[in-house]
Scaffold this motif. Sequence first.
Motif, PDB file in Angstrom:
ATOM      1  N   GLN A 267       0.824  -1.209   0.000  1.00 33.07           N
ATOM      2  CA  GLN A 267       0.000   0.000   0.000  1.00 33.07           C
ATOM      3  C   GLN A 267       0.860   1.261   0.000  1.00 33.07           C
ATOM      4  OE1 GLN A 267      -2.408  -0.658   3.490  1.00 33.07           O
ATOM      5  NE2 GLN A 267      -4.124  -1.476   2.313  1.00 33.07           N
ATOM      6  N   ASP A 268       1.869   1.266   0.835  1.00 27.75           N
ATOM      7  CA  ASP A 268       2.734   2.445   0.925  1.00 27.75           C
ATOM      8  C   ASP A 268       3.521   2.651  -0.363  1.00 27.75           C
ATOM      9  OD1 ASP A 268       2.176   3.552   3.462  1.00 27.75           O
ATOM     10  OD2 ASP A 268       3.291   1.946   4.430  1.00 27.75           O
ATOM     11  N   ALA A 269       3.972   1.565  -0.983  1.00 28.69           N
ATOM     12  CA  ALA A 269       4.705   1.681  -2.245  1.00 28.69           C
ATOM     13  C   ALA A 269       3.832   2.321  -3.320  1.00 28.69           C
ATOM     14  CB  ALA A 269       5.194   0.305  -2.699  1.00 28.69           C
ATOM     15  N   ALA A 304       8.471   5.365   7.077  1.00 29.13           N
ATOM     16  CA  ALA A 304       8.545   4.809   8.432  1.00 29.13           C
ATOM     17  C   ALA A 304       7.727   3.526   8.543  1.00 29.13           C
ATOM     18  CB  ALA A 304       8.062   5.847   9.441  1.00 29.13           C
ATOM     19  N   ARG A 305       6.509   3.551   7.993  1.00 27.90           N
ATOM     20  CA  ARG A 305       5.648   2.361   8.080  1.00 27.90           C
ATOM     21  C   ARG A 305       6.209   1.198   7.265  1.00 27.90           C
ATOM     22  NH1 ARG A 305       1.536   6.295   7.194  1.00 27.90           N
ATOM     23  NH2 ARG A 305       1.524   5.657   4.996  1.00 27.90           N
ATOM     24  N   ALA A 306       6.617   1.483   6.027  1.00 32.97           N
ATOM     25  CA  ALA A 306       7.086   0.413   5.144  1.00 32.97           C
ATOM     26  C   ALA A 306       8.381  -0.209   5.652  1.00 32.97           C
ATOM     27  CB  ALA A 306       7.280   0.958   3.735  1.00 32.97           C
ATOM     28  N   THR A 307       9.279   0.612   6.173  1.00 27.69           N
ATOM     29  CA  THR A 307      10.532   0.078   6.714  1.00 27.69           C
ATOM     30  C   THR A 307      10.256  -0.865   7.878  1.00 27.69           C
ATOM     31  OG1 THR A 307      11.762   2.049   6.062  1.00 27.69           O
ATOM     32  CG2 THR A 307      12.724   0.700   7.792  1.00 27.69           C
ATOM     33  N   LYS A 308       9.362  -0.466   8.751  1.00 24.37           N
ATOM     34  CA  LYS A 308       9.006  -1.321   9.888  1.00 24.37           C
ATOM     35  C   LYS A 308       8.397  -2.640   9.416  1.00 24.37           C
ATOM     36  CE  LYS A 308       5.994  -1.402  13.977  1.00 24.37           C
ATOM     37  NZ  LYS A 308       5.017  -0.628  14.778  1.00 24.37           N
ATOM     38  N   PRO A 324      20.536  -7.072   0.832  1.00 22.52           N
ATOM     39  CA  PRO A 324      20.428  -5.672   0.365  1.00 22.52           C
ATOM     40  C   PRO A 324      19.327  -4.833   0.999  1.00 22.52           C
ATOM     41  CG  PRO A 324      19.496  -7.166  -1.265  1.00 22.52           C
ATOM     42  CD  PRO A 324      20.131  -8.033  -0.218  1.00 22.52           C
ATOM     43  N   LEU A 325      18.506  -5.379   1.870  1.00 22.09           N
ATOM     44  CA  LEU A 325      17.384  -4.606   2.395  1.00 22.09           C
ATOM     45  C   LEU A 325      17.834  -3.296   3.037  1.00 22.09           C
ATOM     46  CD1 LEU A 325      14.292  -4.581   2.898  1.00 22.09           C
ATOM     47  CD2 LEU A 325      14.765  -5.610   5.136  1.00 22.09           C
ATOM     48  N   HIS A 326      18.960  -3.329   3.740  1.00 21.00           N
ATOM     49  CA  HIS A 326      19.406  -2.130   4.443  1.00 21.00           C
ATOM     50  C   HIS A 326      19.816  -1.008   3.504  1.00 21.00           C
ATOM     51  CE1 HIS A 326      23.820  -2.676   3.806  1.00 21.00           C
ATOM     52  NE2 HIS A 326      23.467  -3.950   3.670  1.00 21.00           N
ATOM     53  N   HIS A 327      20.172  -1.338   2.262  1.00 22.93           N
ATOM     54  CA  HIS A 327      20.502  -0.281   1.303  1.00 22.93           C
ATOM     55  C   HIS A 327      19.303   0.636   1.074  1.00 22.93           C
ATOM     56  CE1 HIS A 327      23.912  -2.831  -0.689  1.00 22.93           C
ATOM     57  NE2 HIS A 327      24.309  -2.208   0.411  1.00 22.93           N
ATOM     58  N   PHE A 328      18.115   0.067   1.151  1.00 18.42           N
ATOM     59  CA  PHE A 328      16.903   0.849   0.911  1.00 18.42           C
ATOM     60  C   PHE A 328      16.353   1.454   2.196  1.00 18.42           C
ATOM     61  CE2 PHE A 328      17.375  -2.537  -2.174  1.00 18.42           C
ATOM     62  CZ  PHE A 328      17.388  -1.806  -3.360  1.00 18.42           C
ATOM     63  N   SER A 329      16.312   0.680   3.268  1.00 18.71           N
ATOM     64  CA  SER A 329      15.733   1.202   4.506  1.00 18.71           C
ATOM     65  C   SER A 329      16.577   2.334   5.082  1.00 18.71           C
ATOM     66  CB  SER A 329      15.561   0.078   5.534  1.00 18.71           C
ATOM     67  OG  SER A 329      16.787  -0.554   5.839  1.00 18.71           O
ATOM     68  N   ARG A 330      17.893   2.230   5.009  1.00 18.25           N
ATOM     69  CA  ARG A 330      18.732   3.321   5.535  1.00 18.25           C
ATOM     70  C   ARG A 330      18.630   4.572   4.677  1.00 18.25           C
ATOM     71  NH1 ARG A 330      23.912   2.520   5.356  1.00 18.25           N
ATOM     72  NH2 ARG A 330      23.941   0.568   4.200  1.00 18.25           N
ATOM     73  N   ARG A 331      18.492   4.402   3.375  1.00 15.80           N
ATOM     74  CA  ARG A 331      18.297   5.564   2.514  1.00 15.80           C
ATOM     75  C   ARG A 331      16.950   6.229   2.796  1.00 15.80           C
ATOM     76  NH1 ARG A 331      22.184   2.911   0.012  1.00 15.80           N
ATOM     77  NH2 ARG A 331      23.554   4.038  -1.453  1.00 15.80           N
ATOM     78  N   GLY A 340      12.674  18.974   4.481  1.00 13.11           N
ATOM     79  CA  GLY A 340      11.428  19.121   5.206  1.00 13.11           C
ATOM     80  C   GLY A 340      10.985  17.876   5.938  1.00 13.11           C
ATOM     81  N   SER A 341      10.801  18.004   7.246  1.00 17.17           N
ATOM     82  CA  SER A 341      10.352  16.900   8.081  1.00 17.17           C
ATOM     83  C   SER A 341       8.826  16.783   8.054  1.00 17.17           C
ATOM     84  CB  SER A 341      10.800  17.135   9.524  1.00 17.17           C
ATOM     85  OG  SER A 341      10.179  18.317  10.038  1.00 17.17           O
ATOM     86  N   ASP A 342       8.312  15.770   8.748  1.00 16.89           N
ATOM     87  CA  ASP A 342       6.859  15.616   8.876  1.00 16.89           C
ATOM     88  C   ASP A 342       6.246  16.886   9.470  1.00 16.89           C
ATOM     89  OD1 ASP A 342       7.902  13.078   8.415  1.00 16.89           O
ATOM     90  OD2 ASP A 342       6.327  12.081   9.559  1.00 16.89           O
TER      91      ASP A 342
END
Length: 373
Positions: A267-269, A304-308, A324-331, A340-342
């Motif tokens: 959904q988030d994607a 935030a939701r998708a990474t979790k 490779p998951l961390h390549h995307f979650s850390r980015r 700009g933050s939330d």
Amino acid sequence: MTQNSTPEPVVVDELITETADRLFSELCTHEAVQAAEDSGDAPDIWGAFRETGFDLIAVPEDAGGSGGTLAEAIEVLRLVGYHSAPIPAAENGILGGWLLAEAGIERPDGLVTVVPPRAAEGGWSGGSACSAEVTGDGRVTLTGEAHRVPSARSAETIACVCECDGQTTVVAVPTSECEITPLPNMAGEPRDTVRFDGATGQAAPAPDGVDAAALAERGALSRVALMAGAIEKMCQLTVSYTNERVQFGRPVARFQAVQQHLVWAAQDAALVRMAAEVAAREATRGSAAFEIAAAKLIANQAAARATKACHQAHGAMGMTQEYPLHHFSRRLWSWRKEYGSDAHWSAVLGNMATGVGADGLYPLITSGTLALQ
């Protein structure tokens, strides 16, 4: 181009998408991305990217660019995020190239990066913590320090927006004039500190529509595009892994709790990609302040939701360097903090909503920036 209520669709050339996807698929291997994090640079990937003309896709041909549309550049950025390509694609073209072209400053042959504007009360402040003084003959002297400048160590020129004698000015400073301290972000991307101790560079008055706020909006749009690609690939990795991983005699993707994580990520994607496409479409036509603000807030929260969800579905495997998951979650966690933050974009949208009043809220939601004009 004037916005209207029934606009023509913005078409992105499929050849651009196919070429960029094939280029990154061949070059952005796990080993190449890891090596770029260690060295802070990926010259082979950047060189191939430049050869295709993708680095200046949104810059007009008469300014040395490829003459493509902003929507096409955003689609290329989505693929940069999808493949975790360790290159400053947004800074060189959509941001730096745009600034120099709009101000009529000749761009150099090498990489151009940008000093990100700072979120300030009531708007954006250009030039980070720098002060500028005009010295004459289209030259300016910069003093101060800029933080989190992408790939400053590899750039030939640093562009920024400053206030000079009460006038908004675009400044281009050679990196040879600056003191650069290399620093990485959470994803290992170069976010360097640049000290301008009397650095001199070219300057030109910024035309209408070019200021710190406009740069911040384009920067936010670039991050939305990158995040859309990263969330999409992270979701695909999770689906593949959970279908291959077997527990208690069946794939873990068959378990209801895991399926819930997969649905949330999917959904988030889809949500962020749609937000990026809508914002890019409107920005191609004209002002898209509402669409970009909404898209960046959506992307920040979705990241935030998708990474979790994806990390929980992967379990311990998602935390390993070899996977490779961390390549995307850390980015994602790095990009959501940039431009700009939330809290910032929530306040922007809130101010827009209160500004149009109760009768204007529905038109704002359905028509976007057009309702503000």
